[in-house]
Design a protein around this motif. Structure first.
Motif, PDB file in Angstrom:
ATOM      1  N   SER A 114       0.825  -1.209   0.000  1.00 26.08           N
ATOM      2  CA  SER A 114       0.000   0.000   0.000  1.00 26.08           C
ATOM      3  C   SER A 114       0.859   1.259   0.000  1.00 26.08           C
ATOM      4  O   SER A 114       0.498   2.269  -0.624  1.00 26.08           O
ATOM      5  N   ILE A 115       2.002   1.203   0.662  1.00 28.23           N
ATOM      6  CA  ILE A 115       2.911   2.353   0.706  1.00 28.23           C
ATOM      7  C   ILE A 115       3.390   2.713  -0.702  1.00 28.23           C
ATOM      8  O   ILE A 115       3.419   3.902  -1.087  1.00 28.23           O
ATOM      9  N   PHE A 116       3.759   1.723  -1.492  1.00 30.98           N
ATOM     10  CA  PHE A 116       4.287   2.021  -2.827  1.00 30.98           C
ATOM     11  C   PHE A 116       3.189   2.451  -3.788  1.00 30.98           C
ATOM     12  O   PHE A 116       3.463   3.178  -4.748  1.00 30.98           O
ATOM     13  N   ILE A 117       1.958   2.042  -3.552  1.00 32.34           N
ATOM     14  CA  ILE A 117       0.836   2.579  -4.327  1.00 32.34           C
ATOM     15  C   ILE A 117       0.695   4.072  -4.051  1.00 32.34           C
ATOM     16  O   ILE A 117       0.525   4.888  -4.967  1.00 32.34           O
ATOM     17  N   ILE A 118       0.771   4.434  -2.787  1.00 28.42           N
ATOM     18  CA  ILE A 118       0.665   5.846  -2.401  1.00 28.42           C
ATOM     19  C   ILE A 118       1.803   6.661  -3.015  1.00 28.42           C
ATOM     20  O   ILE A 118       1.589   7.765  -3.549  1.00 28.42           O
ATOM     21  N   TYR A 119       3.027   6.116  -2.979  1.00 25.74           N
ATOM     22  CA  TYR A 119       4.180   6.843  -3.516  1.00 25.74           C
ATOM     23  C   TYR A 119       4.061   7.091  -5.018  1.00 25.74           C
ATOM     24  O   TYR A 119       4.540   8.116  -5.531  1.00 25.74           O
ATOM     25  N   PHE A 120       3.451   6.157  -5.735  1.00 31.58           N
ATOM     26  CA  PHE A 120       3.280   6.351  -7.180  1.00 31.58           C
ATOM     27  C   PHE A 120       2.458   7.607  -7.447  1.00 31.58           C
ATOM     28  O   PHE A 120       2.826   8.455  -8.272  1.00 31.58           O
ATOM     29  N   PHE A 121       1.350   7.744  -6.740  1.00 31.26           N
ATOM     30  CA  PHE A 121       0.493   8.912  -6.936  1.00 31.26           C
ATOM     31  C   PHE A 121       1.171  10.192  -6.451  1.00 31.26           C
ATOM     32  O   PHE A 121       0.993  11.267  -7.037  1.00 31.26           O
ATOM     33  N   ILE A 122       1.979  10.089  -5.395  1.00 30.89           N
ATOM     34  CA  ILE A 122       2.705  11.265  -4.906  1.00 30.89           C
ATOM     35  C   ILE A 122       3.659  11.795  -5.970  1.00 30.89           C
ATOM     36  O   ILE A 122       3.729  13.007  -6.218  1.00 30.89           O
ATOM     37  N   SER A 123       4.418  10.911  -6.608  1.00 30.49           N
ATOM     38  CA  SER A 123       5.379  11.331  -7.638  1.00 30.49           C
ATOM     39  C   SER A 123       4.679  12.014  -8.803  1.00 30.49           C
ATOM     40  O   SER A 123       5.172  13.009  -9.348  1.00 30.49           O
ATOM     41  N   VAL A 124       3.527  11.492  -9.201  1.00 27.11           N
ATOM     42  CA  VAL A 124       2.763  12.097 -10.292  1.00 27.11           C
ATOM     43  C   VAL A 124       2.317  13.509  -9.906  1.00 27.11           C
ATOM     44  O   VAL A 124       2.438  14.461 -10.693  1.00 27.11           O
ATOM     45  N   ILE A 125       1.808  13.662  -8.691  1.00 32.16           N
ATOM     46  CA  ILE A 125       1.352  14.979  -8.216  1.00 32.16           C
ATOM     47  C   ILE A 125       2.512  15.969  -8.162  1.00 32.16           C
ATOM     48  O   ILE A 125       2.375  17.139  -8.545  1.00 32.16           O
ATOM     49  N   VAL A 126       3.688  15.522  -7.671  1.00 37.10           N
ATOM     50  CA  VAL A 126       4.868  16.384  -7.605  1.00 37.10           C
ATOM     51  C   VAL A 126       5.246  16.907  -8.983  1.00 37.10           C
ATOM     52  O   VAL A 126       5.520  18.101  -9.171  1.00 37.10           O
ATOM     53  N   LEU A 127       5.252  16.015  -9.977  1.00 36.86           N
ATOM     54  CA  LEU A 127       5.627  16.415 -11.338  1.00 36.86           C
ATOM     55  C   LEU A 127       4.623  17.406 -11.926  1.00 36.86           C
ATOM     56  O   LEU A 127       5.006  18.402 -12.552  1.00 36.86           O
TER      57      LEU A 127
END
Length: 499
Positions: free
Chosen positions: A84-97
């Motif tokens: 679940s942590i890495f699912i969250i991180y995927f969306f975080i990286s997209v938002i940052v970009l």
């Protein structure tokens, strides 16, 4: 020697190396870039630093939850949690970009005081650093997993290698005409290599396994229920360390930004000596909260704080005595106000640094919201006060305002430690500050004003003062060490107690 002790030692080696190289390299960077571009580099770095908040406190969450799952021997729960942590991180990286791209297209409207050349450089640096953040945020999770498994040695060792390589590359690139953009490119490349190295270690040593099936929404809810407060705490930390530069960037010029930024950098070096240890002790604090009494937690806190007291007061008192002379020799008299900024930050920062283990306990007990609310209110008021003091006192006013807010927050937070966490803070203060050790530290400090009276002006005389102060300081405290501290010293230095 255990991973815990090796990790702590490597953390201090890393910090000492980072600080030493930073002190040697910073004048070269300022000279190579020039005051204007160095101020620009500091300004953009401060802005992009806010994107690191998009971690949302997940690194600390990983350490806390994985340590908990391991203590409870819940292997399946741990795998689902990490998935679940890495699912969250995927969306975080997209938002940052996406958000970074939006700011990139509007950067000229944010910093209207920059000229055309400065704006062009700022945009390039900003774009590179946004990409850096987008990969560093999920990459940091691998180090957090190592910390949760109490595998402290490899990530700290590889971090030391990274910093040495960074120093060598920056020196040669700037020597042959590179500028601030070159530094951010080097940092980005080395960050990618570091992440890959730690990832391979986690896969091979820790046997990282993720489960994406069967993850329930309640798990995400539990994660964010804890991490949101860590995120807010990180946001406050960025607010404390970087808002001064942003405010000065809006109201003054790049020279004042550079002066203030240098003072904050020195204060950050000071904080690093204790901050790195906090990550080493968070897993232990989590286990102790589950298995031990408040009295055990207090005894551990006193033990750690006394060790930090020895290290931090040595650095603080040396800087208070000889810091102005050092800055003049180091970067020139025009940066003399950086001493006031750094000294102010160091003094008020000493209290939370000495109580790092209590901060680990408040995270382990999931009571971070107390800390967040207190800091949010009083540091915000401190920033507002600093803003109002800029016109009359410049960078000194900004530093004083933030420091006052921070100091009041520490006083109230100690009441929380006492009332909410059940830690006997009065006993803590007695064992740490009303002690033979602290009395001897104060004697060493007051006696060192005779050393300060030696003539100034050369690196040789400055070095002589530091040597004399070091001898006097450690000679004094040697008579105040307790049995645990003496045994720890013997273990580190591998010597026999002659006594």
């Amino acid at each position: 020697m255990s991973q815990l002790k090796k990790g702590a030692i490597l953390s201090y080696i890393n910090i000492a190396l980072t600080n030493l190289i930073g002190l040697l390299l910073t004048p070269f960077i300022i000279k190579s870039l020039g005051e204007s571009e160095y101020g620009l580099y500091t300004l953009i770095g401060s802005l992009v630093a806010y994107f690191s908040l998009m971690d949302l406190g997940l690194n600390n969450t990983i350490v806390r939850f994985v340590a908990k799952y391991r203590t409870e021997k819940d292997v399946v729960g741990e795998k689902k949690f990490l998935g679940s942590i890495f699912i969250i991180y995927f969306f975080i990286s997209v938002i940052v970009l996406l958000f970074g791209l939006f700011l990139y297209l509007n950067l000229e409207h944010i910093f209207k005081g920059l000229n055309t050349t400065e704006l062009a450089k700022a945009k390039i640096m900003f774009l590179i650093l946004i990409f850096n953040i987008a990969i560093t945020l999920p990459g940091g999770s691998f180090t957090a997993i190592c910390n949760a498994y109490e595998q402290f040695v490899f990530p700290r060792f590889i971090t030391i290698i990274r910093y040495v390589l960074r120093t060598i590359l920056i020196y040669f690139v700037l020597f042959y005409g590179g500028k601030a953009i070159s530094i951010v490119v080097i940092d980005t490349i080395l960050n990618v290599l570091l992440i890959v190295a730690v990832l391979l270690f986690v896969v091979k040593k820790v046997k990282l396994q993720l489960v994406f099936k069967g993850i329930e929404f309640s798990l995400f809810k539990s994660i964010f229920k804890y991490s949101i407060w860590i995120f807010l705490m990180a946001m406050i930390g960025q607010f404390f360390w970087n808002t001064g530069q942003i405010v000065l960037g809006l109201r003054t010029n790049t020279l004042l930004i550079a002066i203030y930024g240098l003072g904050i950098t020195l204060g950050g070096y000071y904080g690093g000596f204790a901050g790195a240890i906090n990550t080493v002790f968070l897993p232990k604090a989590t286990k102790m909260v589950l298995l031990n009494t408040n009295e055990d937690l207090l005894n551990e806190m006193i033990k750690i704080s006394r060790l930090l007291l020895i290290i931090l007061t040595y650095i603080l008192f040396a800087f208070l005595l000889f810091g102005q002379e050092f800055i003049v020799l180091w970067v020139g008299h025009e940066y003399i106000d950086s001493w006031f900024v750094a000294a102010t930050i160091m003094i008020v920062y000493s209290i939370p640094l000495l109580q790092n283990f209590a901060h680990s306990i408040i995270e382990a007990k999931n009571k971070v919201f107390y800390k967040v609310i207190i800091y949010m209110v009083f540091i915000s008021l401190g920033v507002l006060l600093g803003y109002l003091l800029i016109d009359g006192y410049g960078v000194k006013g900004m530093a004083l305002g933030i420091a006052l807010g921070w100091l009041i927050a520490q006083f109230i937070l100690n009441i929380v430690f006492h009332k909410v966490l059940g830690l006997n803070i009065l006993l803590f203060l007695k064992e740490v500050f009303i002690s033979k050790l602290f009395l001897l530290i104060c004697i060493a400090f007051s006696s060192s004003f005779l050393i300060k009276a030696i003539n100034e002006g050369t690196w040789f005389l400055f070095g002589l003062k530091i040597v004399l102060f070091t001898i006097l300081y450690f000679l004094c405290i040697s008579f105040g060490l307790n049995t645990y501290e003496r045994n720890l010293l013997k273990e580190i230095l591998k010597i026999k107690d002659k006594r």
